[in-house]
Enzyme design. Structure first.
Site, PDB file in Angstrom:
ATOM      1  N   LYS A  53       0.839  -1.200   0.000  1.00 31.12           N
ATOM      2  CA  LYS A  53       0.000   0.000   0.000  1.00 31.12           C
ATOM      3  C   LYS A  53       0.877   1.256   0.000  1.00 31.12           C
ATOM      4  CE  LYS A  53      -3.935  -2.369   2.007  1.00 31.12           C
ATOM      5  NZ  LYS A  53      -4.656  -2.836   3.203  1.00 31.12           N
ATOM      6  N   GLN A  97      -5.002  -1.829   9.256  1.00 33.98           N
ATOM      7  CA  GLN A  97      -4.960  -3.158   8.647  1.00 33.98           C
ATOM      8  C   GLN A  97      -5.633  -4.179   9.565  1.00 33.98           C
ATOM      9  OE1 GLN A  97      -3.875  -3.708   5.524  1.00 33.98           O
ATOM     10  NE2 GLN A  97      -4.362  -5.869   5.669  1.00 33.98           N
ATOM     11  N   ASP A 120     -11.218   2.841   3.722  1.00 31.93           N
ATOM     12  CA  ASP A 120     -11.603   1.429   3.636  1.00 31.93           C
ATOM     13  C   ASP A 120     -13.109   1.271   3.400  1.00 31.93           C
ATOM     14  OD1 ASP A 120      -9.879  -0.751   3.706  1.00 31.93           O
ATOM     15  OD2 ASP A 120      -9.428  -0.505   5.832  1.00 31.93           O
TER      16      ASP A 120
HETATM   17  N1  GUN Z   1      -7.399  -7.044   5.672  1.00 28.13           N
HETATM   18  C1  GUN Z   1      -7.815  -7.782   4.605  1.00 28.13           C
HETATM   19  N2  GUN Z   1      -8.448  -6.989   3.723  1.00 28.13           N
HETATM   20  C2  GUN Z   1      -8.452  -5.754   4.230  1.00 28.13           C
HETATM   21  C3  GUN Z   1      -8.966  -4.501   3.776  1.00 28.13           C
HETATM   22  O1  GUN Z   1      -9.567  -4.372   2.711  1.00 28.13           O
HETATM   23  N3  GUN Z   1      -8.744  -3.443   4.587  1.00 28.13           N
HETATM   24  C4  GUN Z   1      -8.115  -3.563   5.773  1.00 28.13           C
HETATM   25  N4  GUN Z   1      -7.964  -2.476   6.505  1.00 28.13           N
HETATM   26  N5  GUN Z   1      -7.629  -4.694   6.231  1.00 28.13           N
HETATM   27  C5  GUN Z   1      -7.797  -5.783   5.460  1.00 28.13           C
END
Ligand code: GUN
Length: 286
Positions: A53, A97, A120
């Site tokens: 990211k 996350q 998100d």
């Molecule tokens: N863990 C797995 N997929 C995601 C996501 O789309 N966003 C976040 N924040 N954590 C994740």
């Protein structure tokens, strides 16, 4: 006839070049989109996602910062960091996350993120706005699924979309987005009776159950668009989806591979959300 592969990497690159142009225009006005990513603990997969990211932000000229917190960080300390980032004007998006260590309540953390910075799309207000059809930041993977369908030259309106899986992260929101695009939507889950027969009526089949190669050719209507959201690591280290790709591609019209299908789109939509949040923030200040 073998299905056409929907190349997520190609479509993702195409969207990222559009975002880069947009971001450069914004930079001329002195605005640099900023993303803060928070990782709690040492989960291996999460570490990879988080650094990907940050790298993606760099490539588009975004500002990013990664907060790596130890696995025994208290919920109060995490909430205090979110509060600081909520107030920081250089930060337009905040992503925590998931999954979090079990001593931290996920809901409390998601609720603490300012809706304007909820890149998100997991905050209850973001979810509510999405369902109503109001403008909001959309959850990344579901938004990526819609882009893949559209940008591979397919329409959604009037089609029967069957979603297998009802998670809050993918199944439920992707169902709502397909409905917004005027599909007729059926949601299947572990308690659905005769899922195979229902799936076989789908013009668009979206699978998000986290079970390696569980969905075979018998679930696919000839010519259907098959979108596989699953990413499963097998004992022999191979990466496979929830769909049996080799079998399903002989029946489907379009199909996403794993890897290289939905995967690359998730980060791309995160970048799109961060840019959108930066623009909205600039508009509020103007
Ligand atoms: N863990 C797995 N997929 C995601 C996501 O789309 N966003 C976040 N924040 N954590 C994740």
């Amino acid at each position: 006839m073998t299905a056409q592969r929907i190349e997520g990497k190609v479509i993702s690159d195409e969207i990222r070049s559009e975002l880069k142009v947009d971001a450069a225009r914004l930079a001329a006005d002195g605005i640099v989109p900023g993303l803060a990513v928070i990782l709690v603990g040492e989960d291996k997969a999460s570490q990879v996602y988080v650094s990907n990211k940050a790298k993606a932000c760099e490539q588009l000229g975004f500002y990013s910062e990664v907060h790596r917190l130890s696995g025994d960080t208290s919920e109060a300390d995490l909430l205090a960091l979110i509060d600081t980032l909520n107030r920081q004007s250089s930060i337009h998006g905040i992503l925590v996350q998931l999954p979090l260590p079990s001593h931290i309540e996920e809901k409390a953390v998601i609720d603490a993120i300012s809706v304007e910075k909820d890149v998100d799309g997991f905050h209850p207000v973001s979810v509510g706005n999405m369902v109503i059809g109001d403008d909001s930041l959309l959850p990344c993977t579901p938004a990526g699924v819609i882009e893949l369908i559209k940008r591979s030259g397919n329409s959604i309106a009037g089609k029967h979309a069957v979603v297998i899986g009802r998670s809050n992260i993918v199944g439920k929101p992707v169902s709502m987005l397909l409905l917004r695009e005027n599909a007729t939507v059926t949601i299947c889950h572990s308690r659905t009776a005769d899922m195979e027969a229902i799936a076989r009526t789908a013009d668009i089949l979206v699978v998000a159950i986290g079970k390696p190669e569980a969905i075979g050719a018998s679930y696919v209507k000839p010519g259907a668009i098959v979108i596989d959201v699953g990413i499963n690591r097998l004992a022999d280290n191979r990466l496979v989806g929830d769909v049996d790709f080799e079998a399903a591609r002989e029946v489907a019209g379009y199909i996403t591979p794993v890897p290289g299908g939905v995967g690359p789109m998730t980060i791309t939509m995160l970048l799109a959300n961060t840019l959108k949040a930066a623009k909205a923030s600039a508009a509020r200040k103007a």
